[in-house]
Design a protein around this motif. Structure first.
Motif, PDB file in Angstrom:
ATOM      1  N   LEU A  97       0.679  -1.168  -0.204  1.00  0.00           N
ATOM      2  CA  LEU A  97      -0.104  -0.358   0.333  1.00  0.00           C
ATOM      3  C   LEU A  97       1.048   1.554   0.465  1.00  0.00           C
ATOM      4  O   LEU A  97       0.378   2.528  -0.504  1.00  0.00           O
ATOM      5  CB  LEU A  97      -1.053  -0.288   1.178  1.00  0.00           C
ATOM      6  N   GLN A  98       2.234   1.251   0.535  1.00  0.00           N
ATOM      7  CA  GLN A  98       2.526   2.191   0.768  1.00  0.00           C
ATOM      8  C   GLN A  98       3.173   2.461  -0.753  1.00  0.00           C
ATOM      9  O   GLN A  98       3.197   3.604  -0.894  1.00  0.00           O
ATOM     10  CB  GLN A  98       4.268   2.353   2.229  1.00  0.00           C
ATOM     11  N   ASP A 120      -7.908   1.086   4.942  1.00  0.00           N
ATOM     12  CA  ASP A 120      -7.443   1.058   3.590  1.00  0.00           C
ATOM     13  C   ASP A 120      -7.449  -0.226   2.748  1.00  0.00           C
ATOM     14  O   ASP A 120      -7.496  -0.715   1.378  1.00  0.00           O
ATOM     15  CB  ASP A 120      -5.453   1.429   3.374  1.00  0.00           C
ATOM     16  N   ILE A 145      -0.220   4.948  -0.710  1.00  0.00           N
ATOM     17  CA  ILE A 145      -0.713   5.696   1.134  1.00  0.00           C
ATOM     18  C   ILE A 145       0.656   5.800   1.820  1.00  0.00           C
ATOM     19  O   ILE A 145       1.039   4.522   2.421  1.00  0.00           O
ATOM     20  CB  ILE A 145      -1.514   4.247   1.323  1.00  0.00           C
ATOM     21  N   PHE A 149       1.184   2.038  -4.398  1.00  0.00           N
ATOM     22  CA  PHE A 149      -0.367   2.647  -4.055  1.00  0.00           C
ATOM     23  C   PHE A 149      -0.504   3.886  -3.804  1.00  0.00           C
ATOM     24  O   PHE A 149      -1.172   5.096  -3.428  1.00  0.00           O
ATOM     25  CB  PHE A 149      -1.632   2.252  -3.055  1.00  0.00           C
ATOM     26  N   PRO A 157      -0.544   2.701   5.805  1.00  0.00           N
ATOM     27  CA  PRO A 157      -1.729   2.375   5.673  1.00  0.00           C
ATOM     28  C   PRO A 157      -2.209   2.132   6.685  1.00  0.00           C
ATOM     29  O   PRO A 157      -1.887   1.527   7.947  1.00  0.00           O
ATOM     30  CB  PRO A 157      -0.973   1.354   4.556  1.00  0.00           C
ATOM     31  N   ARG A 158      -3.281   1.774   6.993  1.00  0.00           N
ATOM     32  CA  ARG A 158      -5.085   1.295   7.933  1.00  0.00           C
ATOM     33  C   ARG A 158      -5.317   0.061   7.044  1.00  0.00           C
ATOM     34  O   ARG A 158      -5.876  -0.353   6.372  1.00  0.00           O
ATOM     35  CB  ARG A 158      -6.477   1.975   8.469  1.00  0.00           C
TER      36      ARG A 158
END
Length: 328
Positions: free
Chosen positions: A186-187, A253, A192, A190, A195-196
């Motif tokens: 995600l980092q 996320d 983000i 994507f 990320p969560r």
């Protein structure tokens, strides 16, 4: 290429035909140009096919013709009729796509659906695309499957298992591994920054304090704590029946789900045509449509290209985010 008897060829032709309507990124196909030309003729579609010698040629060709990096097909395929003689060509297309992406001449691999049974009958020893891709990439960690659409990202921690075996296979370490790979992707892929992750329970009501099962307290909660100790914003276990409505989705996320259908039912309900399969944990970007070969409708021109188009856009967006992450 994907399975030549399936719908991959016609959705590819449609994705090119709709390239301006959908804002498609430039792409090229590893396939047999004659096969795609015959298929376009069968369907009555005007799709110029242009063989290219290298991926860079796609930029020059794409506006006027579908760029195809030639891979001859041993046996002419017929929509809806499987032929094991073409299995090696299907696998070779994947090998070439991975090799081009590893060397940096392609930004990512978007795979059309394969038919695992016909491949296995020809000696293919992998459960599916994901494991084959991991081998081709010499990946040091097990890859993780994510399903993504505009409104939701889900990761099944266990995948293709009978439901009765899920509690036997589910482990704290498996959840932690999936969570780490997901947060990192995600980092890096994507864009983000923090990320969560929502972590679902396994049992109804997340076990209801142990009255409906204890996997939440013995397996899942320890995994959440370990992810939090890693600095990952993870929370749970959350009852799955309250995890996927619109207000809940704003709080995370990606959702880590404990088994296949727990992840796939919500995303296919929210966006059946636009879902994308994304493989995380590889050194390359790989996406694919979230559907199968659909042999029953192949060659009829009725298959929707929406998932393939979403897979192409997702791969392009991931490539851009990866470059931004590398150069920040």
């Amino acid at each position: 290429m994907g399975e030549p008897a399936g719908i991959g060829g016609e959705t590819t032709l449609l994705a090119w035909r709709r390239r301006y309507e959908t804002g498609s990124p430039v792409f090229f196909v590893i396939d047999d140009p004659q096969r795609l030309g015959r298929l376009a003729g069968l369907l009555g579609w005007e799709v110029p096919i242009q063989a290219i010698g290298a991926p860079d040629d796609a930029m020059r060709v794409f506006a006027d013709a579908l760029p195809v990096l030639p891979l001859p097909q041993p046996v002419a395929s017929e929509p809806g009729r499987l032929d094991p003689a073409n299995a090696e060509a299907v696998l070779e297309a994947i090998r070439q796509g991975v090799a081009l992406t590893l060397e940096g001449t392609a930004a990512g691999v978007v795979t059309n659906p394969i038919h695992k049974l016909v491949l296995m009958e020809s000696g293919f020893e992998h459960p599916g695309h994901t494991e084959f891709l991991a081998e081709l990439c010499a990946s040091e960690q097990p890859p993780v499957m994510m399903l993504a659409c505009a409104a939701l990202r889900v990761v099944p921690v266990t995948v293709h298992l009978p439901l009765r075996r899920v509690p036997e296979v589910l482990t704290t370490e498996g959840i932690v591994q999936a969570g780490r790979v997901t947060a990192q992707a995600l980092q890096r892929r994507f864009g983000i920054a923090a990320p969560r992750l929502a972590i679902s329970g396994l049992n109804p009501h997340a076990g209801e304090g142990g009255r409906l099962g204890n996997e939440e307290s013995t397996i899942i909660a320890p995994a959440v704590r370990r992810l939090q100790e890693d600095g990952i914003a993870a929370f749970g276990p959350v009852p799955a029946d309250t995890l996927f409505h619109a207000a809940a989705r704003r709080n995370y996320d990606a959702a880590l789900c404990m088994y296949h259908d727990q992840a796939l039912i919500p995303i296919k309900t929210i966006d059946f045509d636009g879902g994308v399969n994304v493989t995380l944990g590889l050194p390359i970007i790989r996406t694919s449509p979230d559907h199968g070969t659909a042999l029953d409708i192949a060659g009829q021109g009725t298959a929707s290209p929406a998932s393939l188009e979403a897979a192409l856009r997702t791969a392009a967006e991931m490539s851009a985010a990866s470059q931004a992450f590398t150069h920040r």
